[in-house]
Design a protein around this motif. Structure first.
Motif, PDB file in Angstrom:
ATOM      1  N   VAL A  97      15.911 -16.140  -3.833  1.00 18.26           N
ATOM      2  CA  VAL A  97      14.571 -16.647  -4.134  1.00 18.26           C
ATOM      3  C   VAL A  97      13.606 -16.187  -3.044  1.00 18.26           C
ATOM      4  N   PHE A  98      14.023 -16.400  -1.792  1.00 21.02           N
ATOM      5  CA  PHE A  98      13.176 -15.984  -0.683  1.00 21.02           C
ATOM      6  C   PHE A  98      12.968 -14.469  -0.696  1.00 21.02           C
ATOM      7  N   ALA A  99      14.024 -13.723  -1.029  1.00 18.44           N
ATOM      8  CA  ALA A  99      13.931 -12.260  -1.009  1.00 18.44           C
ATOM      9  C   ALA A  99      12.938 -11.762  -2.058  1.00 18.44           C
ATOM     10  N   ILE A 100      13.010 -12.342  -3.277  1.00 18.69           N
ATOM     11  CA  ILE A 100      12.075 -11.903  -4.328  1.00 18.69           C
ATOM     12  C   ILE A 100      10.641 -12.187  -3.884  1.00 18.69           C
ATOM     13  N   ALA A 101      10.414 -13.425  -3.387  1.00 21.41           N
ATOM     14  CA  ALA A 101       9.065 -13.794  -2.951  1.00 21.41           C
ATOM     15  C   ALA A 101       8.600 -12.873  -1.827  1.00 21.41           C
ATOM     16  N   ALA A 102       9.504 -12.569  -0.894  1.00 22.93           N
ATOM     17  CA  ALA A 102       9.134 -11.720   0.241  1.00 22.93           C
ATOM     18  C   ALA A 102       8.743 -10.331  -0.242  1.00 22.93           C
ATOM     19  N   ALA A 103       9.483  -9.821  -1.258  1.00 19.58           N
ATOM     20  CA  ALA A 103       9.163  -8.494  -1.779  1.00 19.58           C
ATOM     21  C   ALA A 103       7.763  -8.490  -2.386  1.00 19.58           C
ATOM     22  N   ILE A 104       7.438  -9.531  -3.166  1.00 18.88           N
ATOM     23  CA  ILE A 104       6.101  -9.603  -3.772  1.00 18.88           C
ATOM     24  C   ILE A 104       5.044  -9.726  -2.683  1.00 18.88           C
ATOM     25  N   GLY A 105       5.329 -10.602  -1.699  1.00 17.89           N
ATOM     26  CA  GLY A 105       4.380 -10.775  -0.598  1.00 17.89           C
ATOM     27  C   GLY A 105       4.156  -9.471   0.154  1.00 17.89           C
ATOM     28  N   ALA A 106       5.235  -8.714   0.339  1.00 16.46           N
ATOM     29  CA  ALA A 106       5.126  -7.446   1.069  1.00 16.46           C
ATOM     30  C   ALA A 106       4.245  -6.461   0.313  1.00 16.46           C
ATOM     31  N   ILE A 107       4.408  -6.436  -1.023  1.00 13.55           N
ATOM     32  CA  ILE A 107       3.593  -5.503  -1.817  1.00 13.55           C
ATOM     33  C   ILE A 107       2.116  -5.877  -1.715  1.00 13.55           C
ATOM     34  N   LEU A 108       1.807  -7.180  -1.853  1.00 11.37           N
ATOM     35  CA  LEU A 108       0.415  -7.615  -1.760  1.00 11.37           C
ATOM     36  C   LEU A 108      -0.142  -7.306  -0.368  1.00 11.37           C
ATOM     37  N   GLY A 109       0.690  -7.550   0.663  1.00 12.67           N
ATOM     38  CA  GLY A 109       0.256  -7.257   2.024  1.00 12.67           C
ATOM     39  C   GLY A 109       0.013  -5.768   2.218  1.00 12.67           C
ATOM     40  N   LEU A 110       0.858  -4.953   1.563  1.00 11.29           N
ATOM     41  CA  LEU A 110       0.714  -3.499   1.667  1.00 11.29           C
ATOM     42  C   LEU A 110      -0.642  -3.059   1.126  1.00 11.29           C
ATOM     43  N   VAL A 111      -1.064  -3.690   0.016  1.00 13.79           N
ATOM     44  CA  VAL A 111      -2.378  -3.358  -0.554  1.00 13.79           C
ATOM     45  C   VAL A 111      -3.470  -3.635   0.482  1.00 13.79           C
ATOM     46  N   ASN A 112      -3.439  -4.846   1.067  1.00 20.00           N
ATOM     47  CA  ASN A 112      -4.412  -5.194   2.116  1.00 20.00           C
ATOM     48  C   ASN A 112      -4.384  -4.179   3.243  1.00 20.00           C
ATOM     49  N   GLY A 113      -3.178  -3.947   3.763  1.00 15.52           N
ATOM     50  CA  GLY A 113      -3.024  -3.083   4.931  1.00 15.52           C
ATOM     51  C   GLY A 113      -3.485  -1.674   4.650  1.00 15.52           C
ATOM     52  N   PHE A 114      -3.136  -1.166   3.456  1.00 18.61           N
ATOM     53  CA  PHE A 114      -3.513   0.206   3.124  1.00 18.61           C
ATOM     54  C   PHE A 114      -5.025   0.360   3.108  1.00 18.61           C
ATOM     55  N   VAL A 115      -5.709  -0.542   2.390  1.00 21.55           N
ATOM     56  CA  VAL A 115      -7.170  -0.420   2.279  1.00 21.55           C
ATOM     57  C   VAL A 115      -7.826  -0.579   3.648  1.00 21.55           C
ATOM     58  N   ILE A 116      -7.340  -1.547   4.430  1.00 24.42           N
ATOM     59  CA  ILE A 116      -7.969  -1.810   5.731  1.00 24.42           C
ATOM     60  C   ILE A 116      -7.733  -0.653   6.696  1.00 24.42           C
ATOM     61  N   ALA A 117      -6.470  -0.196   6.795  1.00 25.22           N
ATOM     62  CA  ALA A 117      -6.138   0.792   7.814  1.00 25.22           C
ATOM     63  C   ALA A 117      -6.624   2.183   7.428  1.00 25.22           C
ATOM     64  N   LYS A 118      -6.504   2.544   6.144  1.00 24.27           N
ATOM     65  CA  LYS A 118      -6.866   3.901   5.734  1.00 24.27           C
ATOM     66  C   LYS A 118      -8.356   4.119   5.754  1.00 24.27           C
ATOM     67  N   PHE A 119      -9.132   3.095   5.349  1.00 26.43           N
ATOM     68  CA  PHE A 119     -10.573   3.301   5.252  1.00 26.43           C
ATOM     69  C   PHE A 119     -11.329   2.639   6.393  1.00 26.43           C
ATOM     70  N   ARG A 120     -10.610   2.012   7.310  1.00 25.45           N
ATOM     71  CA  ARG A 120     -11.222   1.345   8.461  1.00 25.45           C
ATOM     72  C   ARG A 120     -12.340   0.409   8.043  1.00 25.45           C
ATOM     73  N   LEU A 121     -12.027  -0.473   7.112  1.00 27.97           N
ATOM     74  CA  LEU A 121     -13.045  -1.397   6.615  1.00 27.97           C
ATOM     75  C   LEU A 121     -12.927  -2.737   7.328  1.00 27.97           C
ATOM     76  N   PRO A 122     -14.023  -3.527   7.334  1.00 28.07           N
ATOM     77  CA  PRO A 122     -13.949  -4.862   7.940  1.00 28.07           C
ATOM     78  C   PRO A 122     -12.902  -5.708   7.217  1.00 28.07           C
ATOM     79  N   THR A 123     -12.002  -6.306   7.991  1.00 32.61           N
ATOM     80  CA  THR A 123     -10.862  -7.007   7.386  1.00 32.61           C
ATOM     81  C   THR A 123     -11.303  -8.205   6.560  1.00 32.61           C
ATOM     82  N   LEU A 124     -12.326  -8.929   7.056  1.00 30.28           N
ATOM     83  CA  LEU A 124     -12.762 -10.129   6.333  1.00 30.28           C
ATOM     84  C   LEU A 124     -13.226  -9.764   4.930  1.00 30.28           C
TER      85      LEU A 124
END
Lengths: 354, 350
Positions: free
Chosen positions: B100-127
């Motif tokens: 259960v934790f592993a499935i949730a962690a995988a989904i959380g990681a994907i959502l976090g990846l979206v945040n991280g990709f947009v923020i880090a690649k385009f250097r946009l304000p995180t807020l």
């Protein structure tokens, strides 16, 4: 004779058009927002003209946008100084609660007296807003707390006071004049929308044509340079947050005029929504640049998309997706252009995000 | 001089000492006022209610140290956990808690990846970016996963929700310590270790302190930033599963809207909103302080409505003191003469 006057008119038209284009290019984000607005409007008008172009829907857009728009302008003002104001919605609610309580306490049988009380009640509501704004300004300007933290704190305090005051329930009761005012319209334009536009024009005047406005801009663009140019940063910050607070108080009035109830948790989703609107309207979140017209158009655009989604029978959840996608897409497109225009020099440090 | 040194050491780099003192003062004061306060029952209740905020605060701490602000973490938390529950209930499968934790962690990681990709690649304000993704994630969950409230959880989660590590009856009623408190403790220790001993932790502080400087010093800033947001997603998803398990029902509207309260707790714990500073110890104290105040207000008979105002005042006072003392320090050194004065004064002191 007629030929020359025609030529003259043509020249004048030409220069006018060129002027508009030049001004629009100087303000790229503004032009972009106008395009998005027109595109969104055209899209929904094409997809479902009967509902979307109905007068009821257009009226709704104009009635729903003022309260969000006024708060967004206040947010823009704080962003212009390089700060942010998270407490605006709490200020608006506190002012609405004050006005409602004050009216209920003073209400008597006589209708005339009630009508006469409307203006003083409104003034007290706006004064509450100014007071809260001054508190923010003092914390930020004099104590020196980072704006996001100071207003996060005052947001919690003001919201807490509102919850304690109302006991968590909804207050009913507003001067009848407020409610009638909310239903008034000049031709097709509701009075509430007129209030929004007047407030926008006043703030645009403040920002563009007064010394305080210029000082606010400089303070946001480069606080150190502003200080060494002899700008009294403390006074400027206190002034701009006080004006923001006054707009918050005005938003409280708009809440009451639209719907004669006041509660502590009304518009909780507005806190972050107005940041979205301010940024979409071309406000630089790091300070120094903002356009009131851009914020007004961004407000209308989001409202058009929202009501368009309703006309298309899409859910508010899908609207939330669209809102997020629009924000991120606009930011990403901006970021890409930056790099191309600037010879691949790194974009200015934006990761702090304020 | 020695006393001053020890005092400074006790105060801690992020004012943890002061915070601990305030916490102790409240606990002692409350215990004197109302003996019911100083019992295992209260302690366990505070720990239980602090579990989910604590795990969420850890994810916020990582972002704040890296110099950003994330407002999407509650949505990531509830979306990953709620989606996991929906999948399990729809397929009728019952898997061990680890899965259960592993499935949730995988989904959380994907959502976090979206945040991280947009923020880090385009250097946009995180807020601003996380404001956008928050809307997207929330809307997507409610539209495509569902908006239904599940009063029944999958069997393993339901079973876990009633497990306690300690369970006994005192003079004041039953006292039980929920097993998921352990999850918060383990997560806290892990994040502490990562920040203290790994290259990733060091680069996080470096990036938060000075992005350009870290970049030139050879830190892989883009990679670190993306990894940060992936990690935030994973930690938040743990909090989401813990929340759903402990509330014994899955409500997709939970947690969302509480982002600013958690950020307030982390900032109270001494993390700097400008990045580069912050500690796990301070964050633990910040979260505990808010929970203890909440509990105390109830015991003294103050309506819980005052909690928000109390947290706000605490935040203003705490940050205000920091701001004033920081400015005093900055004012001291303005010119060469000032520096000379300072060194002379220091020599005299020595």
């Amino acid at each position: 004779m007629s030929d020359s006057s025609f030529k003259d008119a043509n020249n004048r038209l030409d220069s006018a058009v060129r002027g508009v284009i030049e001004r629009a290019q100087a303000n790229r984000s503004m032009l972009r927002m106008v395009l998005v607005f027109v595109a969104a409007f055209a899209l929904f008008a094409f997809l479902n003209p009967r509902v979307f172009l109905g007068s009821l829907n257009l009226q709704n857009i104009m009635v729903a946008s003022p309260e969000i728009g006024v708060i967004a302008i206040a947010m823009m003002l704080s962003m212009l100084t390089g700060g942010i104001d998270l407490s605006l919605v709490s200020i608006a609610n506190l002012s609405a609660i004050t006005m409602s309580t004050m009216f209920t306490a003073m209400v008597t049988g006589s209708g005339e007296f009630n009508e006469a009380m409307a203006v003083p009640v409104l003034l007290v509501g706006i004064l509450v807003g100014v007071g809260c704004g001054l508190l923010n300004g003092v914390l930020i300007g004099i104590v020196g707390i980072t704006p996001i933290l100071a207003t996060l704190g005052t947001m919690q305090i003001l919201n807490g006071v509102a919850i304690v005051w109302t006991g968590g329930s909804t207050l009913y009761g507003a001067p009848a004049t407020f409610t009638t005012f909310g239903k008034l319209a000049i031709g097709p334009v509701p009075m509430l929308f007129a209030v929004f536009i007047v407030a926008a024009i006043l703030i645009a005047f403040l920002v563009n044509s007064t010394t305080l406005g210029r000082k606010i801009e400089l303070q946001g663009a480069n606080p150190v340079a502003a200080r060494f140019s002899g700008i009294r940063s403390k006074a400027v910050l206190i002034g701009s947050y006080a004006v923001g607070g006054a707009l918050g108080g005005l938003a409280g009035f708009l809440f009451l005029a639209r719907n004669p109830t006041a509660s502590a948790d009304y518009g909780a989703s507005y806190v972050l929504l107005v940041i979205v609107i301010a940024v979409l309207g071309g406000t630089n979140p790091n300070g120094g640049f903002a356009s009131v017209a851009g914020v007004v158009i961004a407000t209308l655009t989001l409202q058009v998309v929202s009501s368009g989604f309703t006309a298309m029978r899409l859910s508010s959840y899908q609207y939330a997706i669209a809102q997020g996608v629009i924000l991120v897409a606009v930011m990403v497109i901006d970021a890409i252009n930056w790099r191309k225009f600037r010879n691949k020099r790194p974009a200015p440090m934006a990761a702090t995000g304020k | 001089m020695d006393i001053r040194k020890t005092l400074r050491k006790l105060q801690g780099r992020n004012n943890e000492g002061t915070l601990l003192l305030v916490l102790l003062a409240i606990v002692i004061g409350m215990s004197l006022l109302n003996p019911v306060f100083f019992t295992a029952n209260t302690a366990f209740a505070v720990l239980r209610s602090a579990t989910v905020p604590m795990i969420l605060a850890l994810s916020v701490l990582l972002v704040i140290i890296s110099g950003g602000i994330d407002v999407s973490f509650p949505v990531v938390a509830i979306a990953s956990a709620y989606t996991t529950v929906t999948i399990l209930l729809a397929t009728g499968t019952d898997v061990p808690m680890v899965v259960v934790f592993a499935i949730a962690a995988a989904i959380g990681a994907i959502l976090g990846l979206v945040n991280g990709f947009v923020i880090a690649k385009f250097r946009l304000p995180t807020l601003i970016v996380t404001l956008g993704t928050q809307g997207v994630f929330f809307g997507a969950m409610l539209t495509y996963v569902g908006a239904k409230y599940f009063p029944e959880l999958p069997p393993t989660m339901a079973a876990l929700s009633t497990v306690n590590i300690l369970d006994f009856t005192t003079a004041h009623g039953r006292a039980n310590l929920h097993v998921l408190v352990l999850l918060a403790i383990v997560a806290t220790l892990l994040v502490w270790a990562v920040l203290k001993w790994t290259m990733f932790g060091r680069s996080l502080y470096a990036i938060g302190d000075d992005y350009e400087g870290a970049h030139r010093a050879g830190f892989r800033v883009v990679r670190t930033q993306i990894l940060t947001y992936v990690l935030v997603g994973v930690i938040a998803s743990m909090a989401g599963v813990a929340h759903i398990t402990m509330s014994r029902a899955a409500n997709p509207q939970d947690l969302v809207g509480g982002e600013l309260d958690i950020i307030a707790a982390v900032v109270l714990g001494g993390a700097s909103i400008f990045g580069g500073r912050g500690s796990v110890g301070g964050t633990v104290l910040g979260v505990l302080l808010i929970q203890v105040i909440n509990n105390s207000l109830l015991l003294v008979g103050v309506p819980s409505a005052w909690l928000r105002a109390a947290v706000g005042i605490l935040l203003i006072v705490g940050v205000g003191i920091q701001a004033v003392s920081a400015r005093r320090k900055a004012q001291r050194v303005h010119s060469v003469e000032d520096v000379m004065d300072l060194t002379v004064a220091q020599r005299k002191e020595a």
